[in-house]
Design a protein around this motif. Structure first.
Motif, PDB file in Angstrom:
ATOM      1  N   PRO A 194       0.804  -1.223   0.000  1.00 54.67           N
ATOM      2  CA  PRO A 194       0.000   0.000   0.000  1.00 54.67           C
ATOM      3  C   PRO A 194       0.836   1.272   0.000  1.00 54.67           C
ATOM      4  CG  PRO A 194       0.071  -0.928   2.194  1.00 54.67           C
ATOM      5  CD  PRO A 194       0.789  -1.899   1.297  1.00 54.67           C
ATOM      6  N   GLY A 247      -0.475   3.107   3.388  1.00 63.85           N
ATOM      7  CA  GLY A 247      -0.373   2.124   4.465  1.00 63.85           C
ATOM      8  C   GLY A 247       0.176   2.737   5.736  1.00 63.85           C
ATOM      9  N   ARG A 307      -2.369   5.195   7.301  1.00 61.75           N
ATOM     10  CA  ARG A 307      -3.415   4.518   8.078  1.00 61.75           C
ATOM     11  C   ARG A 307      -2.886   4.089   9.450  1.00 61.75           C
ATOM     12  NH1 ARG A 307      -6.703  -1.044   6.874  1.00 61.75           N
ATOM     13  NH2 ARG A 307      -4.570  -1.830   6.808  1.00 61.75           N
ATOM     14  N   ASP A 309      -6.819  -0.155  -5.487  1.00 62.45           N
ATOM     15  CA  ASP A 309      -6.891  -1.290  -4.568  1.00 62.45           C
ATOM     16  C   ASP A 309      -6.925  -0.858  -3.109  1.00 62.45           C
ATOM     17  OD1 ASP A 309      -6.856  -3.121  -6.604  1.00 62.45           O
ATOM     18  OD2 ASP A 309      -4.699  -3.444  -6.538  1.00 62.45           O
ATOM     19  N   TRP A 310      -6.390   0.340  -2.828  1.00 64.96           N
ATOM     20  CA  TRP A 310      -6.294   0.805  -1.450  1.00 64.96           C
ATOM     21  C   TRP A 310      -7.369   1.822  -1.112  1.00 64.96           C
ATOM     22  CZ3 TRP A 310      -3.538  -2.996  -0.291  1.00 64.96           C
ATOM     23  CH2 TRP A 310      -2.489  -3.416  -1.093  1.00 64.96           C
ATOM     24  N   MET A 354      -8.521   1.857   2.429  1.00 67.90           N
ATOM     25  CA  MET A 354      -7.629   2.477   3.404  1.00 67.90           C
ATOM     26  C   MET A 354      -7.911   3.973   3.519  1.00 67.90           C
ATOM     27  SD  MET A 354      -3.899   0.724   3.171  1.00 67.90           S
ATOM     28  CE  MET A 354      -3.668  -1.025   3.499  1.00 67.90           C
ATOM     29  N   SER A 375       1.714  -3.889   6.117  1.00 72.84           N
ATOM     30  CA  SER A 375       1.398  -4.877   5.083  1.00 72.84           C
ATOM     31  C   SER A 375       2.639  -5.621   4.642  1.00 72.84           C
ATOM     32  CB  SER A 375       0.793  -4.148   3.882  1.00 72.84           C
ATOM     33  OG  SER A 375       0.557  -5.014   2.825  1.00 72.84           O
TER      34      SER A 375
END
Length: 640
Positions: free
Chosen positions: A283, A287, A290, A321-322, A325, A608
């Motif tokens: 991510p 990522g 978050r 895809d994220w 998030m 991740s």
């Protein structure tokens, strides 16, 4: 590392064949020892080799390291080599490469620090027992030297990977945290500048003779030309950035060094770090954002940044895809009383389009969670702010999710059917106006139909929103088109699967100059077209291919670096560093380049798991589509 080029030799391109060289007379030959049938003798021999290897100067060392690297990558959980002293050996070899430049430039030893750090990272990525053994063997100090840039970005890539694995375990975290402030600062610097470094030092160097040969050989294993080198450099640069973020995640998860990580300029940098299509298993920046949102300190600092909030809002309304998030971060900020009122005006204008979202990834009823967050104390919230758009958005959410739901529960099946028929008639009227060129009148009719269309008729409402989005596109109203197409995509099953809405939102994002969001929607649109094809021969729509081609350069991993460092400037750096002969040449070159990049940069305003080597997930056509678009780019350019 230009001073070393004259003494570089070609890297071994294959794993050594342990059944060859029957006439070998070297008693310390690793490959002969591996063939020893007696397991106890074999183990004793390997342990002896690991102990003596850093003390001997043998031209076969790099061949042994290459073989060990292959074993470590394919069998990372095998305890044999870790139990026989491989970590001590690798740590000693890295130290030798850093401290003994004469040894480093002999034979093919230039490759050894890279392989040694990679082997440490591979054996420590799954097993905490191996990580503990590595720490006890003293691998962290030499890895820190590589992380500091004692060699080059190639070695930094594998060093930060290994340190990230060691920091991910509770039992070895504190050993890395001994260097906490330095590690965090170096990882932040790497994440922010590594793309510039790789571009200036490698990808932007068009003259292959001026590229570091051992970098080229490592990237392609000695096979492949300029295009392959650049493609692999792109993957490795993305991995370097993502592994740097992974290391930062290890500290952020424990709420360590948050004041450093939450620096305003770094938070803005994180928004531009996209795992995307190059390293789609990570991510990247979102990522870490978050993870920061789980802590009070992180939320406080993120809520202050207009750029970060805007990025989260755009992500929440995308087919990335994220996406989930981005939604998670906004919900965490809205639930915290200390940050709620700092972001609610901005966030509401985006999240209102997601209130009818069902499931997304592993989150069910996500639209209901968004609704609760937006309508919490909504009357008091409206009084607190005097923003008409914000008030209207809250009123619309209340009407749609509370009042209208109550009214429709009272309707009989007969009344619902009457409304469905009436909606169909109005929709036909809107279509007729649209084809007559009366686009504004058509949009008004679609609005009329949406106001009476029952909430349970999701398919009908999805089409109405999507058609109204098309009207907004023709009226050059991209924001309205994005809102309506997003609402249509929330009603599709599964979410983000209605191909017409994807294409319409891609066009709207294109109008606003949001290249990444437009590209992702366009790729999802093509995926939808492919899934709907019944014939074996799939034709990608020409206009979609043209859209992808348009955004490829803008979303290229090195796009920002290319804009900051024109070819002439890259050549100047290479020329200024190319003729130095001193033993400190490489350190000086790296420091000069980093200083230039950092100075240039200052002028421009979930923990991740990262897959160790890039791979295409079965059923995901995004990478393949991008490859097709790359190959067809010249043809498209000629026809445009």
């Amino acid at each position: 590392m230009d001073s070393l080029r004259k003494k570089e030799k070609k890297i071994p391109t294959t794993t050594p064949n342990m059944d060859t060289d029957q006439s070998c007379t070297n008693p310390c030959c690793f490959f002969c020892t591996m063939k020893e049938p007696d397991s106890s003798l074999r183990s004793a021999g390997i342990a002896k080799i690991f102990k003596e290897m850093p003390l001997r100067d043998d031209h076969e060392h790099v061949l042994v390291l290459s073989g060990l690297w292959n074993i470590a990558m394919t069998q990372p959980d095998d305890p044999v080599f870790p139990s026989l002293g491989i970590f001590n050996c690798m740590a000693s070899l890295i130290c030798k490469g850093i401290n003994n430049r004469d040894w480093l430039v002999r034979h093919q030893n230039i490759y050894i620090p890279y392989y040694a750090a990679h082997i440490i990272g591979s054996y420590t990525m799954n097993k905490v027992e191996f990580a503990e053994k590595a720490v006890e063997s003293g691998v962290i100090p030499p890895l820190m030297e590589l992380l500091r840039g004692k060699m080059s970005w190639v070695e930094q890539r594998v060093a930060v990977r290994a340190l990230g694995h060691l920091a991910s375990y509770d039992r070895t975290f504190e050993a890395v945290a001994v260097y906490e402030e330095e590690v965090v600062k170096l990882a932040m610097q790497l994440a922010s500048t590594c793309l510039d470094v790789v571009y200036v030092n490698f990808v932007g160097v068009k003259d292959t003779m001026k590229r570091s040969k051992y970098h080229s050989d490592l990237l392609t294993r000695g096979v492949g030309g300029l295009e392959m080198e650049n493609r692999k450099a792109e993957e490795w640069a993305s991995q370097l950035q993502c592994w740097s973020l992974y290391l930062l995640n290890c500290f952020a998860c424990k709420e360590r060094s948050l004041n450093l990580i939450c620096r305003p300029d770094f938070l803005i940098d994180l928004c531009q770090m996209w795992g995307g299509l190059v390293n789609h298993s990570s991510p990247a920046g979102i990522g870490l954002i978050r993870i920061l949102c789980y802590s009070k300190t992180g939320r406080k600092n993120i809520a202050k940044s207009v750029e970060v909030i805007e990025n989260l809002c755009n992500l929440s309304r995308s087919s990335d895809d994220w996406q989930y998030m981005g939604v998670d971060c906004l919900l965490l900020l809205l639930k915290d009383p200390d940050t709620r009122y700092k972001i609610i005006e901005t966030a509401t204008l985006f999240l209102i389009d997601l209130v009818e979202l069902g499931s997304l990834i592993d989150r069910s009823n996500l639209g209901e969670a968004i609704t609760r967050a937006l309508l919490l104390d909504h009357k008091q919230t409206k009084l607190k702010f005097k923003n008409k758009r914000f008030e209207k958005a809250l009123d619309e959410t209340w009407e749609l999710k509370v009042e209208r739901r109550k009214r429709e529960k009272m309707l009989s099946e007969e009344k619902l059917e009457e409304r469905r028929v009436l909606v169909g008639l109005i929709k036909q009227e809107a279509k007729h106006l649209f084809w007559l060129g009366e686009v504004e009148e058509a949009a008004i009719k679609y609005t009329e139909a949406l106001e009476i269309c029952p909430l349970k008729l999701k398919q009908e409402r999805m089409v109405l929103y999507s058609n109204r989005a098309q009207c907004h596109l023709l009226l050059r109203e991209p924001d309205a088109a994005i809102r309506d197409s997003t609402r249509a995509l929330c009603l599709s099953n599964p979410a983000n699967s209605h191909v017409k809405s994807l294409w319409r939102r891609s066009q709207a994002y294109d109008m606003k100059g949001l290249a990444k969001e437009s590209l992702m929607d366009c790729i999802m649109f093509i995926n939808g077209c492919i899934r709907s094809e019944t014939t074996k021969r799939v034709k990608i729509p020409y206009y979609a291919t043209r859209m992808i081609s348009k955004h490829m350069d803008a979303t290229w991993l090195f796009a920002n670096a290319r804009s900051k460092f024109p070819s002439s400037q890259v050549n100047k750096v290479q020329e200024s560093c190319g003729d130095r002969k001193s033993t400190n040449t490489d350190d000086q070159q790296y420091e000069d380049m980093m200083r230039m990049i950092i100075e240039k940069k200052s002028l421009i305003s979930s923990l991740s798991t990262i897959i160790e080597e890039p791979m295409i997930v079965k059923g995901d056509n995004r990478r393949e589509l991008l490859e097709k678009a790359r190959r067809g780019k010249k043809a498209v350019a000629r026809s445009m």
